[in-house]
Motif scaffolding. Structure first.
Motif, PDB file in Angstrom:
ATOM      1  N   VAL A 117       7.756  69.652  11.934  1.00 35.87           N
ATOM      2  CA  VAL A 117       7.722  70.462  10.719  1.00 35.87           C
ATOM      3  C   VAL A 117       6.357  70.276  10.092  1.00 35.87           C
ATOM      4  CG1 VAL A 117       8.702  70.819   8.422  1.00 35.87           C
ATOM      5  CG2 VAL A 117      10.196  70.195  10.314  1.00 35.87           C
ATOM      6  N   CYS A 138       5.322  74.584   5.183  1.00 33.12           N
ATOM      7  CA  CYS A 138       6.712  74.773   4.783  1.00 33.12           C
ATOM      8  C   CYS A 138       6.812  75.149   3.301  1.00 33.12           C
ATOM      9  CB  CYS A 138       7.504  73.491   5.048  1.00 33.12           C
ATOM     10  SG  CYS A 138       9.245  73.609   4.570  1.00 33.12           S
ATOM     11  N   CYS A 174      15.970  76.190   8.311  1.00 32.06           N
ATOM     12  CA  CYS A 174      16.081  75.236   9.419  1.00 32.06           C
ATOM     13  C   CYS A 174      17.284  74.312   9.227  1.00 32.06           C
ATOM     14  CB  CYS A 174      14.807  74.432   9.579  1.00 32.06           C
ATOM     15  SG  CYS A 174      14.299  73.513   8.106  1.00 32.06           S
ATOM     16  N   PRO A 193      12.579  70.088   4.309  1.00 30.17           N
ATOM     17  CA  PRO A 193      13.337  69.463   5.399  1.00 30.17           C
ATOM     18  C   PRO A 193      13.042  67.978   5.578  1.00 30.17           C
ATOM     19  CG  PRO A 193      11.566  70.800   6.282  1.00 30.17           C
ATOM     20  CD  PRO A 193      11.575  71.035   4.805  1.00 30.17           C
ATOM     21  N   ALA A 223      17.507  74.811  18.099  1.00 34.05           N
ATOM     22  CA  ALA A 223      16.140  74.506  17.667  1.00 34.05           C
ATOM     23  C   ALA A 223      15.226  75.706  17.881  1.00 34.05           C
ATOM     24  CB  ALA A 223      15.607  73.295  18.421  1.00 34.05           C
ATOM     25  N   ALA A 245      16.013  78.252  15.196  1.00 36.09           N
ATOM     26  CA  ALA A 245      15.454  77.837  13.904  1.00 36.09           C
ATOM     27  C   ALA A 245      13.947  78.054  13.867  1.00 36.09           C
ATOM     28  CB  ALA A 245      15.794  76.370  13.639  1.00 36.09           C
ATOM     29  N   MET A 246      13.250  77.746  14.962  1.00 33.69           N
ATOM     30  CA  MET A 246      11.805  77.956  15.007  1.00 33.69           C
ATOM     31  C   MET A 246      11.467  79.433  14.865  1.00 33.69           C
ATOM     32  SD  MET A 246      10.292  75.306  17.828  1.00 33.69           S
ATOM     33  CE  MET A 246      11.458  75.699  19.133  1.00 33.69           C
ATOM     34  N   CYS A 280      12.020  80.648  11.130  1.00 25.84           N
ATOM     35  CA  CYS A 280      11.272  80.015  10.046  1.00 25.84           C
ATOM     36  C   CYS A 280      10.273  81.034   9.493  1.00 25.84           C
ATOM     37  CB  CYS A 280      10.543  78.771  10.553  1.00 25.84           C
ATOM     38  SG  CYS A 280       9.541  77.974   9.278  1.00 25.84           S
ATOM     39  N   LEU A 330       8.127  75.317  11.433  1.00 29.01           N
ATOM     40  CA  LEU A 330       8.930  74.580  12.409  1.00 29.01           C
ATOM     41  C   LEU A 330       8.501  75.045  13.796  1.00 29.01           C
ATOM     42  CD1 LEU A 330      11.355  72.587  12.613  1.00 29.01           C
ATOM     43  CD2 LEU A 330      12.819  74.597  12.781  1.00 29.01           C
TER      44      LEU A 330
END
Length: 94
Positions: free
Chosen positions: A24, A29, A35, A51, A63, A66-67, A70, A75
């Protein structure tokens, strides 16, 4: 703490080498929390919505999702140097 919070994937024992490391970028961010909603077992949020990595072994499919979702791209994954060298050797042979 560094500006990168590292999440180490499971080290592979096959020929493909170790699993990528999920990170991260704490500067990029913006604390949206997507995420943590997609990886609730692996990522918790602090009181400001940023996070905190709590599990070093996320589900690879979750994962990747989530990437990709983002909003700032904070991420992402970093591959191990050994794996990168092996991929370069393969591409040179082709």
């Amino acid at each position: 703490m560094s500006w990168l919070t590292s999440l180490t994937g499971r080290a592979g024992t096959d020929e493909s080498g170790p699993a990528p490391t999920l990170v991260v970028d704490r500067i990029a961010c913006t604390g949206r929390g997507i995420c943590a909603h997609l990886l609730p077992e692996s990522i918790h949020l602090d009181e400001w919505g940023y996070p905190i990595i709590v599990d070093e072994h996320p589900d690879p499919r979750a994962a990747r999702t989530a990437m990709s979702l983002c909003p700032t791209g904070a991420l992402h994954e970093i591959r191990q140097e050994r794996q990168i060298r092996k991929e370069r050797q393969i591409s040179k042979k082709e």
